[in-house]
Design an enzyme around this catalytic site. Structure first.
Site, PDB file in Angstrom:
ATOM      1  N   ARG A 155       0.823  -1.216   0.000  1.00 33.62           N
ATOM      2  CA  ARG A 155       0.000   0.000   0.000  1.00 33.62           C
ATOM      3  C   ARG A 155       0.858   1.267   0.000  1.00 33.62           C
ATOM      4  O   ARG A 155       0.441   2.294  -0.550  1.00 33.62           O
ATOM      5  CB  ARG A 155      -0.951  -0.003   1.205  1.00 33.62           C
ATOM      6  CG  ARG A 155      -2.013   1.114   1.158  1.00 33.62           C
ATOM      7  CD  ARG A 155      -3.024   0.968   2.279  1.00 33.62           C
ATOM      8  NE  ARG A 155      -4.123   1.925   2.163  1.00 33.62           N
ATOM      9  CZ  ARG A 155      -4.367   2.904   3.038  1.00 33.62           C
ATOM     10  NH1 ARG A 155      -3.576   3.071   4.095  1.00 33.62           N
ATOM     11  NH2 ARG A 155      -5.393   3.721   2.870  1.00 33.62           N
ATOM     12  N   ILE A 213      -7.322   7.499  -1.205  1.00 34.42           N
ATOM     13  CA  ILE A 213      -7.153   6.053  -1.272  1.00 34.42           C
ATOM     14  C   ILE A 213      -7.971   5.484  -0.118  1.00 34.42           C
ATOM     15  O   ILE A 213      -7.860   5.936   1.022  1.00 34.42           O
ATOM     16  CB  ILE A 213      -5.665   5.642  -1.189  1.00 34.42           C
ATOM     17  CG1 ILE A 213      -5.514   4.110  -1.203  1.00 34.42           C
ATOM     18  CG2 ILE A 213      -4.965   6.259   0.007  1.00 34.42           C
ATOM     19  CD1 ILE A 213      -4.072   3.636  -1.298  1.00 34.42           C
ATOM     20  N   SER A 214      -8.838   4.524  -0.419  1.00 36.89           N
ATOM     21  CA  SER A 214      -9.762   3.992   0.590  1.00 36.89           C
ATOM     22  C   SER A 214      -9.010   3.318   1.732  1.00 36.89           C
ATOM     23  O   SER A 214      -7.882   2.839   1.570  1.00 36.89           O
ATOM     24  CB  SER A 214     -10.721   2.981  -0.049  1.00 36.89           C
ATOM     25  OG  SER A 214     -11.574   3.609  -0.974  1.00 36.89           O
ATOM     26  N   ALA A 215      -9.655   3.270   2.889  1.00 37.71           N
ATOM     27  CA  ALA A 215      -9.098   2.565   4.038  1.00 37.71           C
ATOM     28  C   ALA A 215      -8.945   1.081   3.704  1.00 37.71           C
ATOM     29  O   ALA A 215      -9.772   0.513   2.984  1.00 37.71           O
ATOM     30  CB  ALA A 215     -10.002   2.735   5.252  1.00 37.71           C
TER      31      ALA A 215
END
Length: 207
Positions: free
Chosen positions: A29, A55-57
């Site tokens: 990530r 950016i999504s969790a």
């Protein structure tokens, strides 16, 4: 750090399958976040990109990936590429056997994501497009699954049309003052809707 996060998500029941667990461990990530946020890459939270995108969790990426029931050979469409992280996780979840198409409305983000995807060796499995994701990607339809990473006011009819029979659409929908994540399954001319949880996504943009 990645292992600790993935173990936490597994213990919380968000990661349910070995396939998604391996995918979350395989994708770095930190390579998909802005340089100033690299130290926060394995915190379970969304992080800013640019042009008001995020950016999504990690828990949301894992949840959406689990909901499409990934398997080798699938053809997946993602609407809202962001930095390319979700697309890379999906590619790993189908064991790099199949195709992930991802479409981003912000040209600069599409370029950024494509660079990330190519640098990390996903090019050829993942294809990045610039365009209005609400219209889908008809040239590559039908899809086994579609993941939308921004909140829509209504379910885009074009996305339903581009699903295979039995295909799944995972999408956040604005409802009242909040948003609800839905898993929508296409059954012939009908759809089955299942509410999953309340969520908070950036709005799905118009072209």
């Amino acid at each position: 750090m990645a292992l600790r996060l993935v173990e936490e998500l597994t213990n919380e029941g968000i990661i349910k399958t070995e396939r998604v667990k391996k995918a979350m461990l395989a994708v770095p990530r930190e390579e998909f976040v802005m340089p100033e946020y690299r130290m926060m890459a394995y915190e379970d939270r969304p992080l800013p990109l640019f042009f008001d995108a995020t950016i999504s969790a990690p828990h949301m990426v894992a949840m959406m990936c689990e909901l499409v029931e990934p398997r080798p050979g699938m053809k997946i469409l993602e609407v809202g590429t962001g930095s390319g992280y979700q697309a890379a996780v999906c590619a790993e979840a189908i064991e790099r056997k199949g195709k992930v198409y991802t479409i981003e409305i912000v040209k600069e983000l599409a370029i950024y994501a494509a660079q990330n995807i190519e640098r990390l060796g996903y090019w050829g499995i993942v294809e990045v497009y610039h365009g209005d994701g609400k219209k889908g990607l008809e040239r590559h339809a039908p899809f086994d699954a579609i993941i939308v990473t921004a909140a829509a006011r209504t379910i885009p009819s074009e996305l339903i049309k581009q699903l295979k029979d039995g295909g799944v659409l995972v999408i956040p929908i604005e409802e009242g003052v909040g948003q609800v994540l839905y898993k929508i399954t296409k059954r012939g001319e009908k759809i089955e809707k299942r509410a999953i949880t309340y969520v908070l996504f950036v709005p799905l943009r118009d072209s």
